[in-house]
Design a protein around this motif. Structure first.
Motif, short mmCIF file in Angstrom:
data_model
loop_
_atom_site.label_atom_id
_atom_site.label_comp_id
_atom_site.label_asym_id
_atom_site.label_seq_id
_atom_site.Cartn_x
_atom_site.Cartn_y
_atom_site.Cartn_z
N MET A 1 3.56 -10.51 -3.42
CA MET A 1 4.91 -9.86 -2.75
C MET A 1 5.07 -8.45 -3.78
SD MET A 1 8.30 -9.46 -4.05
CE MET A 1 9.79 -8.57 -3.48
N THR A 2 5.54 -7.37 -3.09
CA THR A 2 5.56 -6.26 -3.69
C THR A 2 6.95 -5.69 -3.40
OG1 THR A 2 3.20 -5.81 -4.12
CG2 THR A 2 4.92 -3.93 -4.34
N VAL A 3 7.81 -4.96 -4.12
CA VAL A 3 8.71 -4.24 -4.01
C VAL A 3 8.36 -2.77 -3.85
CG1 VAL A 3 11.31 -3.35 -4.81
CG2 VAL A 3 10.58 -5.69 -5.10
N HIS A 4 8.47 -2.23 -2.53
CA HIS A 4 8.02 -0.82 -2.57
C HIS A 4 9.35 0.06 -2.62
CE1 HIS A 4 3.88 -2.11 -1.13
NE2 HIS A 4 4.82 -3.14 -0.32
N ALA B 1 7.87 -0.07 8.15
CA ALA B 1 7.43 -0.84 9.22
C ALA B 1 6.77 -2.33 9.01
CB ALA B 1 6.34 -0.14 10.07
N ALA B 2 6.17 -2.21 7.90
CA ALA B 2 5.28 -3.41 7.22
C ALA B 2 6.11 -4.45 6.51
CB ALA B 2 4.14 -2.86 6.61
N CYS B 3 7.51 -4.05 6.24
CA CYS B 3 8.00 -4.99 5.30
C CYS B 3 9.16 -5.78 5.92
CB CYS B 3 8.97 -4.11 4.10
SG CYS B 3 7.66 -3.34 3.04
N PRO B 4 9.29 -6.98 5.91
CA PRO B 4 10.31 -8.01 6.52
C PRO B 4 11.57 -7.82 5.79
CG PRO B 4 9.15 -9.25 5.21
CD PRO B 4 8.52 -8.02 4.97
N VAL B 5 11.90 -7.09 4.67
CA VAL B 5 13.08 -6.81 4.30
C VAL B 5 13.32 -5.33 3.68
CG1 VAL B 5 14.56 -7.17 2.18
CG2 VAL B 5 13.03 -9.16 3.08
N CYS B 6 14.47 -4.60 4.18
CA CYS B 6 14.61 -3.57 3.65
C CYS B 6 16.00 -3.23 2.98
CB CYS B 6 14.57 -2.50 5.18
SG CYS B 6 14.86 -0.76 4.81
N ARG C 1 10.86 -15.96 -1.63
CA ARG C 1 10.39 -16.00 -0.32
C ARG C 1 9.07 -15.42 0.04
NH1 ARG C 1 15.71 -13.90 0.75
NH2 ARG C 1 14.80 -12.15 1.51
N GLY C 2 8.28 -14.89 -0.88
CA GLY C 2 7.25 -14.04 -0.73
C GLY C 2 7.16 -13.07 0.36
N GLU C 3 8.56 -12.23 0.38
CA GLU C 3 8.57 -11.27 1.41
C GLU C 3 8.43 -9.85 0.80
OE1 GLU C 3 11.21 -13.60 4.93
OE2 GLU C 3 12.13 -12.34 3.21
N ASP C 4 7.65 -8.96 1.24
CA ASP C 4 7.71 -7.52 0.69
C ASP C 4 9.08 -7.00 1.03
OD1 ASP C 4 5.06 -7.91 -0.49
OD2 ASP C 4 4.20 -6.62 1.39
N VAL C 5 9.43 -6.03 0.14
CA VAL C 5 10.72 -5.27 0.36
C VAL C 5 10.58 -3.80 0.47
CG1 VAL C 5 12.91 -4.70 -0.68
CG2 VAL C 5 12.05 -7.00 -0.88
N LEU D 1 11.34 -9.89 -14.77
CA LEU D 1 11.34 -11.03 -13.86
C LEU D 1 9.80 -11.23 -13.49
CD1 LEU D 1 14.60 -10.48 -11.56
CD2 LEU D 1 14.35 -12.25 -13.59
N GLY D 2 8.85 -10.37 -13.75
CA GLY D 2 7.51 -10.56 -13.40
C GLY D 2 7.34 -10.15 -11.98
N ILE D 3 8.01 -9.36 -11.37
CA ILE D 3 8.23 -9.02 -9.88
C ILE D 3 7.32 -7.84 -9.57
CG2 ILE D 3 9.35 -8.36 -7.65
CD1 ILE D 3 11.62 -10.23 -8.89
N PRO D 4 6.31 -7.68 -8.92
CA PRO D 4 5.47 -6.33 -8.79
C PRO D 4 6.14 -5.39 -7.90
CG PRO D 4 4.34 -8.41 -8.21
CD PRO D 4 5.37 -8.73 -8.06
N TRP D 5 5.99 -4.08 -8.34
CA TRP D 5 6.72 -3.09 -7.66
C TRP D 5 5.72 -1.77 -7.56
CZ3 TRP D 5 7.71 1.46 -10.59
CH2 TRP D 5 7.71 1.17 -12.11
#
Length: 246
Positions: free
Chosen positions: A1-4, A25-30, A72-76, A100-104
């Protein structure tokens, strides 16, 4: 999962980059700021996407939403107005995500000053007139301006000045700049650059405050000061000169 982190541009929906549109368009969360990002940009989101408006969220609340998506494993797609390189508040969010170890990652956008330049139909740098642009903001109601970056000290350079978040204090700003640039120096204020409700005010340092007040411009505006705002007598660029080919 990545926060863009995506620069959503200055306002006009068609000033979003192709990469930014593809990521949305590719991310389930905006995650976006409803007051700054137009609804048309959100139309790039896929059907059923979770759209989270941050208008009423503080930093903790925003990071909590990003962390929940991570679980949830959802890209943002995290939309930020303008470009990410200045005044975007990306750094503080990214620091939390690192902890938090969250990729971005980051995708640049069209900056507000770029849209303002286009609206004014003026290049902010002109040969032998202005070759430096200083981007700054007015610190009246925001975090403190660092030592050495006061508006008065920046004005001493005589460069093209682009001032964000200062429309409400245009009188104070003009008074500070006038001793350095002179009362007849061109100045312009553009509110909501690139949007349908765009407002453009042109004048000089001696007149701009009164003009801005008459136009009822108070926020979401960028101030540009310097000879390049109106100068018509300038040398031609060496870039396309015959001398360059010799």
């Amino acid at each position: 999962m990545t926060v863009h982190f995506v620069g959503a541009g200055p306002g006009a929906a068609d000033l979003l980059t192709l990469r930014g549109a593809r990521l949305i368009a590719a991310c389930p969360v905006c995650v976006y700021a409803g007051a700054l990002v137009p609804d048309e940009v959100l139309e790039h989101a896929p059907a059923g996407a979770l759209l989270i408006d941050t208008q009423d969220l503080d930093l903790d609340g925003i990071v909590a939403e990003l962390a929940a998506a991570h679980e949830r494993g959802e890209d943002v797609a995290r939309l930020q107005s303008g470009d990410l390189s200045i005044y975007s508040a990306v750094a503080e969010q990214a620091r939390r995500l690192d902890g938090l170890g969250i990729p971005w990652d980051m995708t640049p956008g069209v900056p507000a000053f770029g849209a303002v330049s286009a609206t004014l139909r003026r290049e902010l740098t002109l040969p032998e007139v202005a070759q430096t642009v200083i981007l700054t903001r007015y610190g009246k109601r925001a975090s403190k301006i660092p030592a050495g970056e006061s508006l008065d000290s920046l004005a001493a350079h005589g460069a093209t000045l682009v001032i964000h978040l200062g429309a409400a204090a245009i009188g104070e700003i003009a008074a500070t700049l006038e001793p350095h640039y002179g009362p007849h120096c061109p100045a312009a204020v553009v509110a909501h650059a690139s949007r349908p409700d765009e407002v453009v005010v042109r004048g000089t340092l001696a007149t701009i405050a009164e003009q801005v007040e008459a136009a009822a411009v108070r926020r979401s505006a960028t101030i540009v000061v310097g000879a390049a705002v109106a100068e018509e007598e300038f040398a031609e660029s060496h870039l396309y000169s015959k001398a360059r080919a010799r």
